[in-house]
Motif scaffolding. Structure first.
Motif, PDB file in Angstrom:
ATOM      1  N   GLN A 267       0.914  -1.323  -0.469  1.00 25.36           N
ATOM      2  CA  GLN A 267      -0.350  -0.058  -0.115  1.00 25.36           C
ATOM      3  C   GLN A 267       0.649   1.383   0.123  1.00 25.36           C
ATOM      4  OE1 GLN A 267      -0.383  -2.690   1.100  1.00 25.36           O
ATOM      5  NE2 GLN A 267      -2.974  -3.084   1.320  1.00 25.36           N
ATOM      6  N   ARG A 268       0.222   2.239  -0.240  1.00 26.62           N
ATOM      7  CA  ARG A 268       1.118   3.466  -0.529  1.00 26.62           C
ATOM      8  C   ARG A 268       0.822   4.430   0.407  1.00 26.62           C
ATOM      9  NH1 ARG A 268       1.451   7.929  -4.581  1.00 26.62           N
ATOM     10  NH2 ARG A 268       0.889   9.860  -4.092  1.00 26.62           N
ATOM     11  N   ILE A 269       1.791   4.658   1.785  1.00 24.82           N
ATOM     12  CA  ILE A 269       1.747   4.777   2.969  1.00 24.82           C
ATOM     13  C   ILE A 269       2.651   5.727   3.342  1.00 24.82           C
ATOM     14  CG2 ILE A 269       1.514   4.217   5.376  1.00 24.82           C
ATOM     15  CD1 ILE A 269       1.037   1.030   4.304  1.00 24.82           C
ATOM     16  N   PHE A 270       2.171   7.032   3.906  1.00 17.96           N
ATOM     17  CA  PHE A 270       3.319   7.949   4.089  1.00 17.96           C
ATOM     18  C   PHE A 270       2.408   8.391   5.690  1.00 17.96           C
ATOM     19  CE2 PHE A 270       2.554   9.090  -0.293  1.00 17.96           C
ATOM     20  CZ  PHE A 270       3.305   8.137  -1.043  1.00 17.96           C
ATOM     21  N   THR A 271       3.540   8.938   6.169  1.00 13.69           N
ATOM     22  CA  THR A 271       3.237   9.228   7.419  1.00 13.69           C
ATOM     23  C   THR A 271       4.314  11.152   8.008  1.00 13.69           C
ATOM     24  OG1 THR A 271       5.928   8.648   8.533  1.00 13.69           O
ATOM     25  CG2 THR A 271       4.391   7.386   8.413  1.00 13.69           C
TER      26      THR A 271
END
Length: 283
Positions: free
Chosen positions: A201-205
């Motif tokens: 999945q495309r996941i950013f923080t």
């Protein structure tokens, strides 16, 4: 201890984020919280947050130096054997307030704020690599089984963890030596619990404040929760609380939340399950 919710959040100034932080604690009700970039001295953190955190049942270990850096652990499942910094670790030129460790609910938790590195040609970059090596040595010496190392690592583990790898070709956060240093830390027996659960999945923080980066989802995944095998096996849910990045006056980072043994908000996806709205658990 069963049913523990652990979270990490770079708040980018605890004082500036005071109402948001306290409201988020009320909504999400984490049992253990790793904070970074508090930017407060120990006395100032206690003056601002001591009473409201105690009212919410949290014991606190804060390691600060005032204007810069600063890390904290909040726990309502015990807070024992507190260790500030990385004993024997490097300084710039002195040791900075970038790590604090304690035993919380049977977990040996470390909140980390890894040096940025600034630029591959900057002395701060060499300091970053030395600091990561000292962190690895500390985890290895203490044993990884009960370890949780969580915080702002200032490293995107792979190209999948940045919105456009081409933008970062001459930047820190993505260079091979940084990623190799993170890999060496993982080889002590730690697991990247977000990527283990959500491999594709495309996941950013983190999203820059400038240029509408958040609304265009131009971000990086640099806030990590690394856990030893027995802890990682207890994962019931893990997700990014993207809701906390919205609204007025947010941090440029979103919290990462790990639910152990049970998933009170479900395990619906890597970004923002339904609001907890005061998930209550008496300790």
């Amino acid at each position: 201890m069963a049913g523990v919710r652990l979270a990490t959040w770079n708040v980018n100034s605890a004082k500036a984020r005071e109402p948001r932080l306290l409201g988020w604690l009320d909504d999400r009700a984490p049992d253990v919280v790793c904070l970074q970039e508090t930017k407060l001295s120990d006395d100032a953190f206690d003056e601002t947050f001591g009473a409201p955190l105690a009212e919410r049942g949290y014991a606190v270990a804060h390691h600060g130096e005032g204007r810069w850096n600063g890390v904290a652990l909040l726990s309502r499942v015990g807070l024992d054997d507190v260790e500030e910094g990385l004993p024997g670790g490097p300084g710039y030129p002195h040791q900075e307030a970038r790590a604090v460790t304690a035993t919380c609910g049977g977990l040996r938790v470390t909140s980390v704020y890894v040096p940025n590195g600034r630029d591959p040609a900057d002395p701060h970059y060499a300091y970053k690599l030395e600091w990561l090596a000292a962190l690895r040595d500390r985890v290895e010496a203490g044993g990884a089984d009960a370890a949780v190392v969580a915080g702002d690592f200032n490293i995107a583990p792979t190209d999948a963890d940045v919105y456009d790898p081409a933008v970062y070709t001459e930047s820190t956060h993505v260079t091979p030596p940084e990623r190799e240093a993170l890999g060496a830390l993982l080889k002590t027996g730690l697991h990247d619990v977000v990527r283990d659960r959500w491999p594709d999945q495309r996941i950013f923080t983190y999203w820059d404040y400038r240029g509408g980066a958040f609304h265009q989802d131009r971000g990086m995944r640099i806030d990590l929760v690394l856990a030893g095998e027995p802890v990682a096996q207890r994962r019931a849910a893990v997700w990014i609380d993207r809701q906390a990045r919205k609204g007025t006056g947010p941090s440029d980072h979103a919290p990462v939340i790990l639910d152990l043994d049970e998933a009170p908000d479900g395990d619906l996806g890597p970004v923002v399950p339904p609001p907890s709205l005061g998930r209550s658990r008496k300790r």
